[in-house]
Design a protein around this motif. Structure first.
Motif, PDB file in Angstrom:
ATOM      1  N   SER A  86      -5.244   3.089   9.973  1.00 36.34           N
ATOM      2  CA  SER A  86      -6.169   2.032  10.594  1.00 36.34           C
ATOM      3  C   SER A  86      -6.246   1.011   9.592  1.00 36.34           C
ATOM      4  O   SER A  86      -6.280  -0.283  10.159  1.00 36.34           O
ATOM      5  CB  SER A  86      -7.609   2.487  10.874  1.00 36.34           C
ATOM      6  OG  SER A  86      -8.094   3.007   9.877  1.00 36.34           O
ATOM      7  N   ASN A  87      -6.200   1.117   8.314  1.00 40.76           N
ATOM      8  CA  ASN A  87      -6.158  -0.083   7.531  1.00 40.76           C
ATOM      9  C   ASN A  87      -5.062  -0.924   7.698  1.00 40.76           C
ATOM     10  O   ASN A  87      -5.034  -2.113   7.571  1.00 40.76           O
ATOM     11  CB  ASN A  87      -6.279   0.287   6.066  1.00 40.76           C
ATOM     12  CG  ASN A  87      -7.778   0.991   5.410  1.00 40.76           C
ATOM     13  OD1 ASN A  87      -8.649   0.698   6.063  1.00 40.76           O
ATOM     14  ND2 ASN A  87      -7.406   1.905   4.755  1.00 40.76           N
ATOM     15  N   TYR A 101      -3.448  -1.893  -2.456  1.00 42.40           N
ATOM     16  CA  TYR A 101      -4.636  -1.054  -2.483  1.00 42.40           C
ATOM     17  C   TYR A 101      -4.157   0.231  -1.953  1.00 42.40           C
ATOM     18  O   TYR A 101      -3.023   0.392  -1.294  1.00 42.40           O
ATOM     19  CB  TYR A 101      -5.585  -1.531  -1.562  1.00 42.40           C
ATOM     20  CG  TYR A 101      -5.137  -1.534  -0.065  1.00 42.40           C
ATOM     21  CD1 TYR A 101      -4.378  -2.499   0.645  1.00 42.40           C
ATOM     22  CD2 TYR A 101      -5.374  -0.228   0.569  1.00 42.40           C
ATOM     23  CE1 TYR A 101      -3.690  -2.330   1.618  1.00 42.40           C
ATOM     24  CE2 TYR A 101      -5.001   0.022   2.066  1.00 42.40           C
ATOM     25  CZ  TYR A 101      -4.295  -1.202   2.517  1.00 42.40           C
ATOM     26  OH  TYR A 101      -3.760  -0.924   3.660  1.00 42.40           O
ATOM     27  N   SER A 144     -11.299  -6.808   0.997  1.00 41.95           N
ATOM     28  CA  SER A 144     -12.000  -5.691   0.702  1.00 41.95           C
ATOM     29  C   SER A 144     -13.111  -5.459   1.911  1.00 41.95           C
ATOM     30  O   SER A 144     -13.375  -4.421   2.238  1.00 41.95           O
ATOM     31  CB  SER A 144     -12.705  -5.931  -0.486  1.00 41.95           C
ATOM     32  OG  SER A 144     -13.828  -6.739  -0.268  1.00 41.95           O
ATOM     33  N   TYR A 178     -12.100  -5.403   4.931  1.00 45.91           N
ATOM     34  CA  TYR A 178     -11.275  -4.526   5.944  1.00 45.91           C
ATOM     35  C   TYR A 178     -10.928  -3.211   5.623  1.00 45.91           C
ATOM     36  O   TYR A 178     -10.343  -2.644   6.560  1.00 45.91           O
ATOM     37  CB  TYR A 178     -10.274  -5.507   6.357  1.00 45.91           C
ATOM     38  CG  TYR A 178     -10.390  -6.974   6.860  1.00 45.91           C
ATOM     39  CD1 TYR A 178     -10.974  -7.094   7.977  1.00 45.91           C
ATOM     40  CD2 TYR A 178     -10.147  -8.032   6.038  1.00 45.91           C
ATOM     41  CE1 TYR A 178     -11.428  -8.264   8.657  1.00 45.91           C
ATOM     42  CE2 TYR A 178     -10.532  -9.259   6.419  1.00 45.91           C
ATOM     43  CZ  TYR A 178     -11.053  -9.529   8.023  1.00 45.91           C
ATOM     44  OH  TYR A 178     -11.410 -10.610   8.437  1.00 45.91           O
ATOM     45  N   LEU A 179     -11.209  -2.879   4.284  1.00 48.91           N
ATOM     46  CA  LEU A 179     -10.340  -1.422   4.000  1.00 48.91           C
ATOM     47  C   LEU A 179     -11.458  -0.421   4.212  1.00 48.91           C
ATOM     48  O   LEU A 179     -12.609  -0.600   3.531  1.00 48.91           O
ATOM     49  CB  LEU A 179     -10.285  -1.744   2.617  1.00 48.91           C
ATOM     50  CG  LEU A 179      -8.850  -2.727   2.288  1.00 48.91           C
ATOM     51  CD1 LEU A 179      -8.519  -2.814   0.835  1.00 48.91           C
ATOM     52  CD2 LEU A 179      -7.763  -2.411   3.281  1.00 48.91           C
ATOM     53  N   ASP A 180     -10.999   0.684   4.395  1.00 51.27           N
ATOM     54  CA  ASP A 180     -11.757   1.809   4.455  1.00 51.27           C
ATOM     55  C   ASP A 180     -11.357   2.860   3.515  1.00 51.27           C
ATOM     56  O   ASP A 180     -10.050   2.835   3.307  1.00 51.27           O
ATOM     57  CB  ASP A 180     -11.847   2.591   5.812  1.00 51.27           C
ATOM     58  CG  ASP A 180     -12.794   1.859   6.937  1.00 51.27           C
ATOM     59  OD1 ASP A 180     -13.829   1.141   6.397  1.00 51.27           O
ATOM     60  OD2 ASP A 180     -12.549   1.966   8.034  1.00 51.27           O
ATOM     61  N   CYS A 181     -11.966   3.984   2.884  1.00 49.88           N
ATOM     62  CA  CYS A 181     -11.330   4.829   2.121  1.00 49.88           C
ATOM     63  C   CYS A 181     -12.346   5.867   2.388  1.00 49.88           C
ATOM     64  O   CYS A 181     -13.554   6.115   2.532  1.00 49.88           O
ATOM     65  CB  CYS A 181     -11.697   4.450   0.607  1.00 49.88           C
ATOM     66  SG  CYS A 181     -10.561   3.794  -0.185  1.00 49.88           S
ATOM     67  N   THR A 223       1.103  -1.337  -0.012  1.00 47.11           N
ATOM     68  CA  THR A 223      -0.182  -0.029  -0.098  1.00 47.11           C
ATOM     69  C   THR A 223       0.965   1.247   0.051  1.00 47.11           C
ATOM     70  O   THR A 223       2.161   1.228  -0.076  1.00 47.11           O
ATOM     71  CB  THR A 223      -1.096   0.139   1.038  1.00 47.11           C
ATOM     72  OG1 THR A 223      -1.902   0.963   1.014  1.00 47.11           O
ATOM     73  CG2 THR A 223      -0.379   0.093   2.456  1.00 47.11           C
ATOM     74  N   ARG A 249      -5.301  -3.100  10.924  1.00 50.99           N
ATOM     75  CA  ARG A 249      -6.258  -4.031  10.809  1.00 50.99           C
ATOM     76  C   ARG A 249      -5.506  -5.176   9.916  1.00 50.99           C
ATOM     77  O   ARG A 249      -5.774  -6.387  10.354  1.00 50.99           O
ATOM     78  CB  ARG A 249      -7.576  -3.392   9.884  1.00 50.99           C
ATOM     79  CG  ARG A 249      -8.732  -3.880  10.775  1.00 50.99           C
ATOM     80  CD  ARG A 249      -9.897  -3.239   9.766  1.00 50.99           C
ATOM     81  NE  ARG A 249      -9.979  -1.819  10.349  1.00 50.99           N
ATOM     82  CZ  ARG A 249     -10.567  -0.752   9.804  1.00 50.99           C
ATOM     83  NH1 ARG A 249     -10.965  -1.245   8.402  1.00 50.99           N
ATOM     84  NH2 ARG A 249     -10.517   0.456  10.196  1.00 50.99           N
ATOM     85  N   CYS A 300      -6.199   4.545  -1.619  1.00 49.63           N
ATOM     86  CA  CYS A 300      -7.180   5.587  -1.859  1.00 49.63           C
ATOM     87  C   CYS A 300      -6.511   6.731  -1.945  1.00 49.63           C
ATOM     88  O   CYS A 300      -5.483   7.219  -1.092  1.00 49.63           O
ATOM     89  CB  CYS A 300      -8.025   5.621  -0.628  1.00 49.63           C
ATOM     90  SG  CYS A 300      -8.799   3.932  -0.286  1.00 49.63           S
ATOM     91  N   VAL A 348      -6.828   7.086   8.526  1.00 49.86           N
ATOM     92  CA  VAL A 348      -7.529   5.781   7.597  1.00 49.86           C
ATOM     93  C   VAL A 348      -6.289   5.138   7.239  1.00 49.86           C
ATOM     94  O   VAL A 348      -6.564   3.810   7.052  1.00 49.86           O
ATOM     95  CB  VAL A 348      -8.683   6.504   6.420  1.00 49.86           C
ATOM     96  CG1 VAL A 348      -9.036   5.310   5.561  1.00 49.86           C
ATOM     97  CG2 VAL A 348      -9.611   7.244   7.008  1.00 49.86           C
TER      98      VAL A 348
END
Ligand code: IPD
Ligand code: CA
Ligand code: CA
Ligand code: CA
Length: 279
Positions: free
Chosen positions: A180-181, A217, A268, A270-273, A164, A184, A219, A177
């Protein structure tokens, strides 16, 4: 009269050719003193080489294909609105990994993608420092320096090497964010094998296409970061999606590239955007 296939071949050859020429310029500039400027904030860097390369690529392709459209990072930064239509459209990132380029960290790439009817047909990602030319044409596989490449077949997220990025924004909400991703994925019960940040969205995707890493991934990316590399991942057998698991929207500023759908579906959840203004 040319067949559609011959036409695509002509576009592909032109893109490889100009990527190599641009690569010489980037290679020459890599170890020299650079003229560095900032754009949206102090961590969003640009050099005179970024601007020069984009201008060179667009000028060269426009001479060959005058009816085509162009989207490029530095043109967009200079105020040119990115319009994405059904017309053949070249999507260009002159240097992906500008921060790496500034620091002489050898993960930099010239990205040239061609979309027709809004579908990617050609993708070229060239790292001139490592002399790695990643290429793909729809329906014909993905290659690195002419050798076919394939995504990893690992389907268990806990056995994945994940890539990432921190991105260039230091807005606390965005950094939160990102962190935190990361947390996790790092913590149990997921506890991925490890996490890498390489500083080039396109080369991250080429790592996934080469099977060196299972997924990437981010964002906050832009269409020029992922257009060329996206078709390389797909032609290597992988998937490109929105991090939520929904279909990819090239202009929505977010990407999940994975070796396979099973892995993408696992991560997917577990991922925030954060929603960002579209390209
Ligand atoms: C950036 C790189 C970086 C990613 C950023 C991109 P640039 O592109 O791909 O890895 O984290 O989101 O903007 O500015 O070096 O072309
Ligand atoms: Ca980029
Ligand atoms: Ca760039
Ligand atoms: Ca940039």
């Amino acid at each position: 009269l040319q067949t559609a296939e011959q036409e695509i071949q002509e576009y592909f050859d032109a893109a490889v050719d100009i990527a190599r020429k641009a690569g010489h310029v980037v290679f020459e500039a890599f170890h020299k003193e650079k003229n560095i400027d900032t754009k949206s904030c102090g961590t969003d860097l640009v050099t005179e080489t970024d601007k020069y390369i984009e201008e060179l690529i667009i000028r060269t392709l426009r001479e060959k294909f005058p009816s085509h459209s162009f989207i490029g990072e530095e043109s967009a930064s200079a105020g040119k609105k990115s319009v994405f239509t059904n017309n053949p459209t070249w999507i260009i990132d002159p240097i992906d990994g500008t921060t790496n380029f500034v620091h002489r960290y050898p993960m930099v790439a010239i990205c040239i993608g061609l979309a027709i009817n809004k579908q990617m047909e050609v993708g070229i990602v060239f790292n001139p420092i490592k002399d790695q030319m990643f290429t793909a044409r729809r329906g014909t596989g993905a290659f690195c320096n002419g050798k076919q490449i394939h995504c990893s077949s690992v389907t268990d997220l806990s056995k994945a090497l994940v890539i990432t990025e921190l991105g260039s924004s230091r807005d606390p909400e965005i950094v939160n964010v990102v962190m935190s991703n990361l947390r996790r994925l790092a913590e149990k019960p997921i506890a991925v094998h490890s996490i890498r940040l390489q500083g080039s969205a396109a080369l991250n995707m080429c790592s996934v296409a080469s099977g060196e890493a299972e997924l990437y991934y981010e964002c906050g990316i832009h269409v020029w970061d992922i257009a060329a590399a996206g078709i390389i991942v797909e032609e290597a057998g992988g998937v490109t999606l929105d991090p939520s698991g929904k279909p990819l929207d090239l202009l929505a500023r977010r990407i999940l590239a994975a070796g396979n759908k099973e892995l993408a579906d696992q991560v997917s959840q577990y991922l925030d955007c954060i929603d960002l203004p579209r390209d």
